[in-house]
Design an enzyme around this catalytic site. Structure first.
Site, PDB file in Angstrom:
ATOM      1  N   GLU A  69       0.986  -1.282   0.086  1.00 38.14           N
ATOM      2  CA  GLU A  69      -0.037  -0.040  -0.212  1.00 38.14           C
ATOM      3  C   GLU A  69       0.885   1.215  -0.040  1.00 38.14           C
ATOM      4  O   GLU A  69       1.904   1.345   0.652  1.00 38.14           O
ATOM      5  CB  GLU A  69      -0.753  -0.003   1.269  1.00 38.14           C
ATOM      6  CG  GLU A  69      -2.263  -1.039   1.012  1.00 38.14           C
ATOM      7  CD  GLU A  69      -3.065  -0.904   2.177  1.00 38.14           C
ATOM      8  OE1 GLU A  69      -2.545  -0.379   3.207  1.00 38.14           O
ATOM      9  OE2 GLU A  69      -4.046  -1.665   2.031  1.00 38.14           O
ATOM     10  N   CYS A 112       3.721   8.432   1.015  1.00 33.36           N
ATOM     11  CA  CYS A 112       4.411   7.569   1.954  1.00 33.36           C
ATOM     12  C   CYS A 112       4.583   6.238   1.137  1.00 33.36           C
ATOM     13  O   CYS A 112       3.663   5.570   0.484  1.00 33.36           O
ATOM     14  CB  CYS A 112       3.530   7.529   3.128  1.00 33.36           C
ATOM     15  SG  CYS A 112       4.138   6.429   4.552  1.00 33.36           S
ATOM     16  N   CYS A 145       9.407  -7.002   6.864  1.00 34.86           N
ATOM     17  CA  CYS A 145      10.418  -6.402   7.764  1.00 34.86           C
ATOM     18  C   CYS A 145      11.067  -7.448   8.574  1.00 34.86           C
ATOM     19  O   CYS A 145      10.668  -8.296   9.101  1.00 34.86           O
ATOM     20  CB  CYS A 145      10.055  -5.313   8.697  1.00 34.86           C
ATOM     21  SG  CYS A 145      11.421  -4.171   9.420  1.00 34.86           S
ATOM     22  N   CYS A 194      10.201  -4.768  15.811  1.00 34.62           N
ATOM     23  CA  CYS A 194      10.011  -3.613  16.945  1.00 34.62           C
ATOM     24  C   CYS A 194       8.662  -4.132  17.640  1.00 34.62           C
ATOM     25  O   CYS A 194       7.753  -4.725  16.944  1.00 34.62           O
ATOM     26  CB  CYS A 194       9.829  -2.403  16.275  1.00 34.62           C
ATOM     27  SG  CYS A 194      11.272  -2.034  15.398  1.00 34.62           S
ATOM     28  N   CYS A 219       4.984  -2.791  16.437  1.00 33.36           N
ATOM     29  CA  CYS A 219       4.882  -2.574  15.211  1.00 33.36           C
ATOM     30  C   CYS A 219       4.480  -4.018  14.661  1.00 33.36           C
ATOM     31  O   CYS A 219       4.955  -4.831  14.923  1.00 33.36           O
ATOM     32  CB  CYS A 219       5.999  -2.224  14.554  1.00 33.36           C
ATOM     33  SG  CYS A 219       5.917  -2.048  12.606  1.00 33.36           S
ATOM     34  N   GLY A 230       8.643  -1.525   5.985  1.00 37.53           N
ATOM     35  CA  GLY A 230      10.029  -2.087   5.764  1.00 37.53           C
ATOM     36  C   GLY A 230      10.785  -1.223   6.388  1.00 37.53           C
ATOM     37  O   GLY A 230      10.714  -0.230   6.530  1.00 37.53           O
ATOM     38  N   GLU A 231      12.279  -1.725   6.315  1.00 41.89           N
ATOM     39  CA  GLU A 231      13.330  -1.100   6.929  1.00 41.89           C
ATOM     40  C   GLU A 231      14.218  -0.420   5.776  1.00 41.89           C
ATOM     41  O   GLU A 231      14.829  -1.277   5.252  1.00 41.89           O
ATOM     42  CB  GLU A 231      14.089  -1.717   7.913  1.00 41.89           C
ATOM     43  CG  GLU A 231      15.581  -1.114   8.298  1.00 41.89           C
ATOM     44  CD  GLU A 231      15.537   0.360   8.698  1.00 41.89           C
ATOM     45  OE1 GLU A 231      14.764   0.673   9.528  1.00 41.89           O
ATOM     46  OE2 GLU A 231      16.050   1.254   8.121  1.00 41.89           O
ATOM     47  N   SER A 269      12.837   7.283   6.538  1.00 39.19           N
ATOM     48  CA  SER A 269      12.937   6.896   8.152  1.00 39.19           C
ATOM     49  C   SER A 269      13.646   5.439   8.578  1.00 39.19           C
ATOM     50  O   SER A 269      13.350   4.576   7.734  1.00 39.19           O
ATOM     51  CB  SER A 269      11.383   6.681   8.659  1.00 39.19           C
ATOM     52  OG  SER A 269      11.051   6.223   9.780  1.00 39.19           O
ATOM     53  N   SER A 277      13.194   6.490  13.946  1.00 43.54           N
ATOM     54  CA  SER A 277      12.279   6.023  14.970  1.00 43.54           C
ATOM     55  C   SER A 277      12.877   5.798  16.377  1.00 43.54           C
ATOM     56  O   SER A 277      13.559   4.514  16.575  1.00 43.54           O
ATOM     57  CB  SER A 277      11.749   4.606  14.278  1.00 43.54           C
ATOM     58  OG  SER A 277      11.126   4.884  13.166  1.00 43.54           O
ATOM     59  N   LEU A 278      12.807   6.639  17.195  1.00 40.90           N
ATOM     60  CA  LEU A 278      13.446   6.677  18.387  1.00 40.90           C
ATOM     61  C   LEU A 278      12.691   5.771  19.541  1.00 40.90           C
ATOM     62  O   LEU A 278      13.413   4.989  20.037  1.00 40.90           O
ATOM     63  CB  LEU A 278      13.774   8.055  18.817  1.00 40.90           C
ATOM     64  CG  LEU A 278      14.741   8.201  20.077  1.00 40.90           C
ATOM     65  CD1 LEU A 278      16.140   7.960  19.641  1.00 40.90           C
ATOM     66  CD2 LEU A 278      14.844   9.934  20.560  1.00 40.90           C
ATOM     67  N   HIS A 279      11.812   6.510  19.740  1.00 40.92           N
ATOM     68  CA  HIS A 279      10.678   5.808  20.864  1.00 40.92           C
ATOM     69  C   HIS A 279      11.007   5.431  22.111  1.00 40.92           C
ATOM     70  O   HIS A 279      10.165   5.290  22.846  1.00 40.92           O
ATOM     71  CB  HIS A 279      10.350   4.432  20.013  1.00 40.92           C
ATOM     72  CG  HIS A 279       9.707   4.658  18.707  1.00 40.92           C
ATOM     73  ND1 HIS A 279       9.122   5.615  18.248  1.00 40.92           N
ATOM     74  CD2 HIS A 279       9.927   3.757  17.505  1.00 40.92           C
ATOM     75  CE1 HIS A 279       8.650   5.362  17.102  1.00 40.92           C
ATOM     76  NE2 HIS A 279       9.254   4.286  16.538  1.00 40.92           N
ATOM     77  N   ASN A 335      -0.918   3.138  17.424  1.00 37.72           N
ATOM     78  CA  ASN A 335      -2.081   2.342  16.680  1.00 37.72           C
ATOM     79  C   ASN A 335      -1.823   1.117  17.077  1.00 37.72           C
ATOM     80  O   ASN A 335      -1.189   0.314  16.652  1.00 37.72           O
ATOM     81  CB  ASN A 335      -1.663   2.807  15.250  1.00 37.72           C
ATOM     82  CG  ASN A 335      -3.114   3.254  14.468  1.00 37.72           C
ATOM     83  OD1 ASN A 335      -3.891   2.855  14.262  1.00 37.72           O
ATOM     84  ND2 ASN A 335      -2.818   4.472  13.838  1.00 37.72           N
ATOM     85  N   CYS A 374     -10.109  -0.328   5.286  1.00 36.92           N
ATOM     86  CA  CYS A 374      -8.892  -1.086   4.590  1.00 36.92           C
ATOM     87  C   CYS A 374      -8.733  -2.455   4.496  1.00 36.92           C
ATOM     88  O   CYS A 374      -8.673  -3.124   3.793  1.00 36.92           O
ATOM     89  CB  CYS A 374      -7.525  -0.435   4.930  1.00 36.92           C
ATOM     90  SG  CYS A 374      -6.908  -1.150   6.323  1.00 36.92           S
TER      91      CYS A 374
HETATM   92  N1  SAH Z   1      11.093   0.767   9.151  1.00 39.83           N
HETATM   93  C1  SAH Z   1      11.236   2.223   9.337  1.00 39.83           C
HETATM   94  C2  SAH Z   1      10.177   2.961   8.249  1.00 39.83           C
HETATM   95  C3  SAH Z   1       8.677   2.433   8.483  1.00 39.83           C
HETATM   96  S1  SAH Z   1       7.736   2.743  10.141  1.00 39.83           S
HETATM   97  C4  SAH Z   1      11.273   2.610  10.637  1.00 39.83           C
HETATM   98  O1  SAH Z   1      11.127   2.051  11.788  1.00 39.83           O
HETATM   99  O2  SAH Z   1      11.779   3.913  10.797  1.00 39.83           O
HETATM  100  C5  SAH Z   1       7.359   4.318  10.037  1.00 39.83           C
HETATM  101  C6  SAH Z   1       7.081   4.669  11.618  1.00 39.83           C
HETATM  102  O3  SAH Z   1       5.775   4.217  11.912  1.00 39.83           O
HETATM  103  C7  SAH Z   1       8.176   4.176  12.480  1.00 39.83           C
HETATM  104  O4  SAH Z   1       8.326   5.396  13.346  1.00 39.83           O
HETATM  105  C8  SAH Z   1       7.620   3.338  13.228  1.00 39.83           C
HETATM  106  O5  SAH Z   1       8.373   3.180  14.281  1.00 39.83           O
HETATM  107  C9  SAH Z   1       6.226   3.717  13.330  1.00 39.83           C
HETATM  108  N2  SAH Z   1       5.061   2.694  13.678  1.00 39.83           N
HETATM  109  C10 SAH Z   1       5.171   1.521  13.533  1.00 39.83           C
HETATM  110  N3  SAH Z   1       4.103   0.577  14.046  1.00 39.83           N
HETATM  111  C11 SAH Z   1       3.340   1.654  14.681  1.00 39.83           C
HETATM  112  C12 SAH Z   1       2.265   1.760  15.458  1.00 39.83           C
HETATM  113  N4  SAH Z   1       1.459   0.692  15.734  1.00 39.83           N
HETATM  114  N5  SAH Z   1       1.628   2.770  15.866  1.00 39.83           N
HETATM  115  C13 SAH Z   1       2.431   3.847  15.631  1.00 39.83           C
HETATM  116  N6  SAH Z   1       3.535   4.235  15.187  1.00 39.83           N
HETATM  117  C14 SAH Z   1       3.979   3.084  14.453  1.00 39.83           C
HETATM  118 FE1  SF4 Z   2       8.313  -1.931  12.025  1.00 39.92          FE
HETATM  119 FE2  SF4 Z   2      10.103  -0.104  11.088  1.00 39.92          FE
HETATM  120 FE3  SF4 Z   2      10.545  -1.716  13.168  1.00 39.92          FE
HETATM  121 FE4  SF4 Z   2      10.300  -2.760  10.726  1.00 39.92          FE
HETATM  122  S1  SF4 Z   2      11.852  -1.344  11.596  1.00 39.92           S
HETATM  123  S2  SF4 Z   2       9.448  -3.616  12.640  1.00 39.92           S
HETATM  124  S3  SF4 Z   2       8.731  -1.336   9.834  1.00 39.92           S
HETATM  125  S4  SF4 Z   2       8.994  -0.201  13.210  1.00 39.92           S
END
Ligand code: SAH
Ligand code: SF4
Length: 394
Positions: A107, A120, A127, A131, A134, A191-192, A223, A245-247, A322, A365
């Site tokens: 998508e 996007c 992936c 994480c 995710c 994906g990464e 990202s 993606s710090l978190h 989410n 969706c």
């Molecule tokens: N793999 C890459 C890019 C794709 S993810 C990365 O991790 O950066 C795009 C963003 O969405 C990232 O910051 C990811 O951590 C975040 N993300 C993934 N799952 C999510 C969720 N369930 N709720 C909110 N953000 C999420």
């Molecule tokens: Fe999800 Fe990005 Fe982590 Fe892969 S790297 S699992 S797409 S948040």
């Protein structure tokens, strides 16, 4: 309506100029013509956005026929297109199988905003990273997308948005950047991207090529979860804007949320950020921070975040989590997200909270229909979460 792929012929979209020259040489284009022919093709493919050789009217009929026999420039199949009441669009594209693999579906989401429109884009199907918040992370990597498939997402979105010059436009004309529908792209889909470095690099260098798609590198954001060696390479070899993606603000928690942290811990990650070339107040790194209730959303976390980013030209994107079926996290309360954002704002950082867009179509969706090889509903939900999360950029 653009032609769609189904062909076994090698594609030309996504090739570098040198590769394109080789491809032309392989069908007998004389050496001394290669530069000129590559320039013509580049213009047709990336400025005019054509998906059929027959439209290339300044290329001789004979060569057009030979090109069409040997190569493919058609678009992927659009399995589904949805348009939200707020103008957000979402497409489900199907890419043909590669080798022994099966066709894949991904998508792509377009988010129009005041004065800009962001696409996007995905870099992989699935992936390899895990994480914990995710959903993509719970799935296996199906495969990397090729540079052609990464670019196809941009080309077909522009087709559907009427964002290429029409057939009646004089040769050489381009759509001025200010009038474009897709002004920004973010590699924030599935994906990464830095685990598919070579193809992502090729695609982004073509997207930013001044004689073709001409997107400024400042309007392209990649990202990453923090693949440190490739962050340096991104700075040196691609030069687009970076989002991290710090978190989490300490290694213990980040090891759990973003497990690649065990390989490249925060100190190394932030060093790579500090050394990212070309940073200034106008060119800042975006730090994505997903708001997880009771996990990383306290004001102590906010304080630590500000401390951690000290000295880095940064903006912080707070992403409401989410939820997806089976996930063990909850989204922080709205009140808490606002408190967190206020703290960060007071410390001098812009910290927009990402407001979900296209809720109506995203909510639906899981109902997308396709004939075969459907992504499971849960896969879509995960992708939806990322897409909602993912629309950043200048
Ligand atoms: N793999 C890459 C890019 C794709 S993810 C990365 O991790 O950066 C795009 C963003 O969405 C990232 O910051 C990811 O951590 C975040 N993300 C993934 N799952 C999510 C969720 N369930 N709720 C909110 N953000 C999420
Ligand atoms: Fe999800 Fe990005 Fe982590 Fe892969 S790297 S699992 S797409 S948040």
């Amino acid at each position: 309506m653009p032609a769609t792929t189904g062909s076994e012929k090698p594609g030309l979209i996504g090739l570098t100029r040198d590769e394109l020259a080789e491809a032309l040489a392989s069908i007998g284009v004389p050496r001394h013509q290669l530069r000129m022919r590559v320039g013509q093709l580049w213009h047709w493919l990336y400025v005019r956005g054509v998906s059929e050789f027959s439209a290339m009217f300044n290329v001789s009929k004979d060569l057009r026929a030979r090109l069409a026999e040997s190569f493919d420039i058609s678009r992927p199949q659009i399995v589904e297109e949805q348009i939200s009441s707020d103008g957000t669009r979402k497409w489900l594209f199907r890419f043909p199988s590669r080798g022994a693999g099966r066709p894949v579906e991904i998508e792509t989401v377009y988010i129009p905003e005041e004065g800009r429109g962001t696409l996007c884009i995905s870099s992989q199907v699935g992936c390899t990273l895990n994480c914990s918040f995710c959903h993509t992370g719970t799935q296996k990597l199906v495969r990397n997308l090729t540079a052609g498939e990464i670019l196809a997402q941009l080309l077909i979105a522009r087709d559907r948005l009427g964002d290429f010059p029409g057939h009646d436009t004089p040769a050489g004309a381009i759509v001025p950047v200010t009038e474009r529908k897709v002004t920004n792209i973010v590699m924030m889909g599935m994906g990464e991207p830095l685990y598919n470095f070579d193809e992502v690099k090729k695609a982004l260098l073509i997207a930013s090529d001044g004689d073709g798609l001409s997107l400024s590198k400042r309007r392209i954001t990649l990202s990453t979860s923090g693949v440190v060696p490739e962050i340096y390479r991104t700075g040196d070899e691609i030069g687009v804007m970076l989002a991290i993606s710090l978190h989490a603000t300490n290694d213990e928690l980040r090891d759990e949320l973003v497990p690649i942290n065990r390989k490249y811990p925060l100190a190394e990650l932030l060093k790579a950020c500090r050394e990212y070339p070309g940073l200034s107040n106008a060119r800042r790194i975006t730090f994505e921070y997903v708001m997880l209730k009771g996990v990383n959303d306290s004001l102590v976390d906010a304080r630590d975040l500000v401390r951690l980013l000290k000295g880095i030209p940064a903006k912080i994107n707070l992403i409401p989590f989410n939820p997806w079926p089976g996930s063990s996290y909850e989204c922080s309360d709205w009140e808490q997200i606002e408190k967190f954002a206020d703290f960060i704002n007071q410390a001098g950082y812009a910290s927009p909270i990402r407001t979900p867009r296209g809720r109506d179509i995203l909510a639906a969706c899981g109902q997308l229909k396709s004939e075969s090889e459907r992504l499971k509903k849960t896969d879509r939900l995960a992708l939806e979460a990322m897409m909602i999360a993912g629309h950043g950029g200048e």
